[in-house]
Design a protein around this motif. Structure first.
Motif, PDB file in Angstrom:
ATOM      1  N   LEU A  10      73.123 -82.245  50.648  1.00 14.62           N
ATOM      2  CA  LEU A  10      72.951 -82.656  52.048  1.00 14.62           C
ATOM      3  C   LEU A  10      71.480 -82.701  52.426  1.00 14.62           C
ATOM      4  N   SER A  11      70.619 -82.568  51.424  1.00  8.14           N
ATOM      5  CA  SER A  11      69.188 -82.760  51.597  1.00  8.14           C
ATOM      6  C   SER A  11      68.509 -81.686  52.451  1.00  8.14           C
ATOM      7  N   SER A  12      68.734 -80.452  52.053  1.00  8.69           N
ATOM      8  CA  SER A  12      68.023 -79.353  52.717  1.00  8.69           C
ATOM      9  C   SER A  12      66.533 -79.457  52.440  1.00  8.69           C
ATOM     10  N   SER A  13      66.154 -80.049  51.312  1.00 16.41           N
ATOM     11  CA  SER A  13      64.733 -80.128  50.956  1.00 16.41           C
ATOM     12  C   SER A  13      63.994 -81.112  51.869  1.00 16.41           C
ATOM     13  N   ALA A  14      64.542 -82.302  52.058  1.00 20.54           N
ATOM     14  CA  ALA A  14      63.860 -83.277  52.926  1.00 20.54           C
ATOM     15  C   ALA A  14      63.857 -82.802  54.374  1.00 20.54           C
ATOM     16  N   ALA A  51      55.258 -85.532  48.821  1.00 23.81           N
ATOM     17  CA  ALA A  51      55.255 -84.077  48.693  1.00 23.81           C
ATOM     18  C   ALA A  51      56.337 -83.642  47.704  1.00 23.81           C
ATOM     19  N   GLU A  52      57.515 -84.216  47.849  1.00 21.96           N
ATOM     20  CA  GLU A  52      58.639 -83.812  46.975  1.00 21.96           C
ATOM     21  C   GLU A  52      58.421 -84.302  45.538  1.00 21.96           C
ATOM     22  N   ASN A  53      57.922 -85.526  45.390  1.00 21.04           N
ATOM     23  CA  ASN A  53      57.719 -86.092  44.045  1.00 21.04           C
ATOM     24  C   ASN A  53      56.572 -85.410  43.316  1.00 21.04           C
ATOM     25  N   LEU A  64      65.410 -92.176  50.229  1.00 19.61           N
ATOM     26  CA  LEU A  64      66.639 -92.046  51.027  1.00 19.61           C
ATOM     27  C   LEU A  64      66.611 -90.835  51.958  1.00 19.61           C
ATOM     28  N   ASP A  65      66.367 -89.674  51.395  1.00 18.70           N
ATOM     29  CA  ASP A  65      66.535 -88.434  52.162  1.00 18.70           C
ATOM     30  C   ASP A  65      65.565 -88.367  53.339  1.00 18.70           C
ATOM     31  N   GLN A  66      64.310 -88.679  53.075  1.00 21.30           N
ATOM     32  CA  GLN A  66      63.301 -88.589  54.128  1.00 21.30           C
ATOM     33  C   GLN A  66      63.525 -89.656  55.189  1.00 21.30           C
ATOM     34  N   ALA A 104      70.565 -79.215  40.140  1.00 21.31           N
ATOM     35  CA  ALA A 104      69.122 -78.986  40.149  1.00 21.31           C
ATOM     36  C   ALA A 104      68.429 -80.285  39.799  1.00 21.31           C
ATOM     37  N   HIS A 105      67.886 -80.945  40.847  1.00 21.41           N
ATOM     38  CA  HIS A 105      67.198 -82.221  40.610  1.00 21.41           C
ATOM     39  C   HIS A 105      66.031 -82.055  39.658  1.00 21.41           C
ATOM     40  N   GLU A 106      65.364 -80.913  39.770  1.00 19.06           N
ATOM     41  CA  GLU A 106      64.137 -80.745  38.996  1.00 19.06           C
ATOM     42  C   GLU A 106      64.398 -80.757  37.493  1.00 19.06           C
TER      43      GLU A 106
HETATM   44 MG    MG Z   1      66.854 -82.412  48.044  1.00 20.66          MG
END
Ligand code: MG
Ligand code: ADP
Length: 403
Positions: free
Chosen positions: A144-148, A178-180, A190-192, A237-239
C-alpha cells in the motif's frame, strides 16, 4: 478531514512536543495508495490507475538553525531514539554516503533532503536544520506504499518550509529519486504520483511515459460499492526480491523487440512477439502489454455514466490471472484471497502493488462486504495461513498540509 486523521495529526503533534520540547511549525500528510489496475506497467512507460487511501503518513516538522536533521518515528520499526544527520554532509552531491550510517526507515526521510538538494540552486534552506516526527497509519510492506507516503509527506513539508516552490509533478520525481538512488529500491513513479496528485472520489490515470495525469471519477460510494483491501500479511522486499528481476526481464523483452519500452508493443503485436522471444520473457511481456490495455479499458468504463461494476470486476480479475500465470509475481495466499473473494460474491479481485505478497483488492457491493470478508478469513484459516487484515477503502485526497 475525518475523525481518524484529525486524531492522527493531534497525536503526531503531541509526540513532537514530547520528543523535541517545542511545537512543530506544522503537520503535513501524504496517503498510501491502492493501485486499482496497471501493475508493473509504470517502469515500462505504460499506464496505471491508482487511488489514494485514507491511511496516511503524517510528519510534524519544525525548522531550526542547528544544521542537523533530527528524525524520530512513532512506530516500533523506528526504535526509540531520534536519528541525527548532519545536513551539510547530506545535502551535497556525494550526500548518498550518509545513507550508510542510517537505519533503513530513516533513509526514506533523509533521501528526500538529499534529492531536494539535487534540484535546489542554493540549498541553504535545506541545510538550516529540521526536526521531524514521523507517524503513519499505512501498513508497512503491505503493498500500500508506506514508503512513498513517508517521502511525499516529507517532500510537501520541506517544500513549504524551505519555500522551494516545487509543483506536485516535480515532487513526484524528487521523491522517486530518493527511493531509487538513496534507499536503493528501483521503483517507478506510480506510488509517488498517487500520493501527491490524487483527489478524493477519483482515481488517477497516469501515463508513465509523458507523466501526464488526470483524475477519473471513481464514485464507489454513490454506486453502492466498496473496495476491500485484503492484507495477506505475506511480506515482500523490493530491495532484494524478485522486483528487480522482473524489471530486467521487461527490459530484455523490449530490447529484443527493438522498442524503447514495452509501452510500444500493442496487443495485436503479441503473436509476432511470441515467435521472437524466449518463453519466459514472452510471458512477462504479455502481462505488460495486456495490462496496459486493461488500464485503458478501465478508464473507458469509469468515464461512462454509472459504470458497470461487473465489467470493471472482470478487468481486475483478468489482471490477477495475468500476474499469476504470466508475470509470476503472485503467491498462494494472494491467489486464495482473490479466489475466495470472488466465490463469495465480489465483482472481481486482484493483487495490488509490486507482488510476492502484500495486499489484494476486491470490488464488492457494500452490502456484501461482510460476507466477502468472512469468506476470505475463513479460507485463510482453513488453508493454515495467518489471518489476513481486511478493511474497506474509498478514494481519498492526496498529500497536503494538515495543521
Ligand atoms: Mg514502497
Ligand atoms: P511498502 O511501501 O509497500 O509499504 P516498502 O518496502 O517499499 O513497502 O517500504 C516499507 C519500509 O518503509 C519499511 O521497511 C520502513 O523502512 C519504512 N516505513 C514505512 N512505514 C514506516 C513507519 N511508520 N515508520 C518508520 N518507517 C516506516
Amino acid at each position: 478531514m475525518n475523525e481518524a486523521s484529525r486524531r492522527q495529526a493531534a497525536g503526531t503533534q503531541q509526540h513532537f512536543a514530547e520528543r523535541f520540547g517545542a511545537h512543530p511549525d506544522g503537520v503535513w500528510t501524504a496517503p498510501g495508495r491502492v493501485n486499482l489496475i496497471g501493475e508493473h506497467t509504470d517502469y515500462n512507460e505504460g499506464f496505471v490507475l491508482p487511488f489514494a487511501i485514507p491511511h496516511h503518513a503524517s510528519v510534524a516538522v519544525r525548522r531550526t538553525d542547528t544544521g542537523t536533521l533530527r528524525v524520530a518515528g512513532r512506530q516500533d520499526v523506528a526504535g526509540h531514539g531520534a536519528v541525527e544527520v548532519d545536513l551539510a554532509r547530506l545535502v551535497a552531491e556525494d550526500g548518498r554516503g550518509a545513507a550508510a550510517g542510517l537505519p533503513g526507515w530513516a533513509r526514506y526521510v533523509a533521501g528526500v533532503f538529499w534529492s531536494l538538494g539535487r534540484e535546489a540552486g542554493e540549498p541553504g534552506d535545506l541545510r538550516a536544520g529540521y526536526e521531524i516526527v514521523l507517524d503513519s497509519s499505512v501498513p508497512i510492506g503491505a503493498g500500500l506504499s508506506s514508503s512513498a507516503a513517508i517521502e511525499c509527506a516529507v517532500g510537501v513539508a520541506v517544500n513549504d518550509l524551505a519555500g522551494l516552490g516545487h509543483t506536485g509533478e516535480e515532487l513526484v520525481l524528487i521523491c522517486q529519486r530518493a527511493e531509487n538512488e538513496f534507499v536503493g529500491a528501483p521503483t517507478g513513479i506510480l506510488d509517488q504520483s498517487a500520493s501527491l496528485l490524487s483527489e478524493a472520489g477519483h482515481a488517477l490515470f497516469l501515463d508513465c511515459r509523458s507523466r501526464q495525469s488526470r483524475v477519473v471519477p471513481l464514485a464507489l460510494a454513490e454506486a453502492g460499492l466498496e473496495i476491500l483491501v485484503i492484507d495477506t500479511k505475506v511480506s515482500h522486499a523490493h530491495e532484494s526480491g524478485g522486483y528487480g528481476q522482473l524489471r530486467s526481464a521487461c527490459e530484455t523483452g523490449a530490447q529484443m523487440l527493438g522498442v524503447a519500452a514495452l509501452r510500444d508493443v500493442a496487443v495485436a503485436d503479441l503473436m509476432a512477439a511470441e515467435a521472437e522471444l524466449p518463453g519466459q520473457i514472452f510471458s512477462r511481456v504479455k502481462h505488460i502489454v495486456t495490462e496496459n490495455q486493461r488500464v485503458l479499458d478501465s478508464v473507458d468504463l469509469l468515464g461512462s455514466d454509472g459504470f458497470d461494476p461487473a465489467a470493471l470486476g472482470g478487468l481486475l480479475t483478468a489482471s490477477h490471472a495475468s500476474m499469476r500465470d504470466d508475470f509470476g509475481n503472485s503467491c498462494p495466499e494472494m491467489d486464495l484471497a482473490v479466489d475466495s473473494a470472488i466465490a463469495a460474491g465480489a465483482f472481481g479481485a486482484r493483487m495490488t502493488g509490486g507482488g510476492f505478497g502484500g495486499s489484494a483488492i476486491a470490488l464488492v457491493k457494500k452490502g456484501d462486504a461482510d460476507a466477502v470478508r468472512d469468506a476470505v478469513v475463513r479460507a485463510f484459516a482453513e488453508a493454515g495461513h495467518a489471518a489476513p487484515d481486511v478493511f474497506s477503502v474509498l478514494p481519498s485526497p492526496g498529500a497536503r498540509r494538515q495543521a
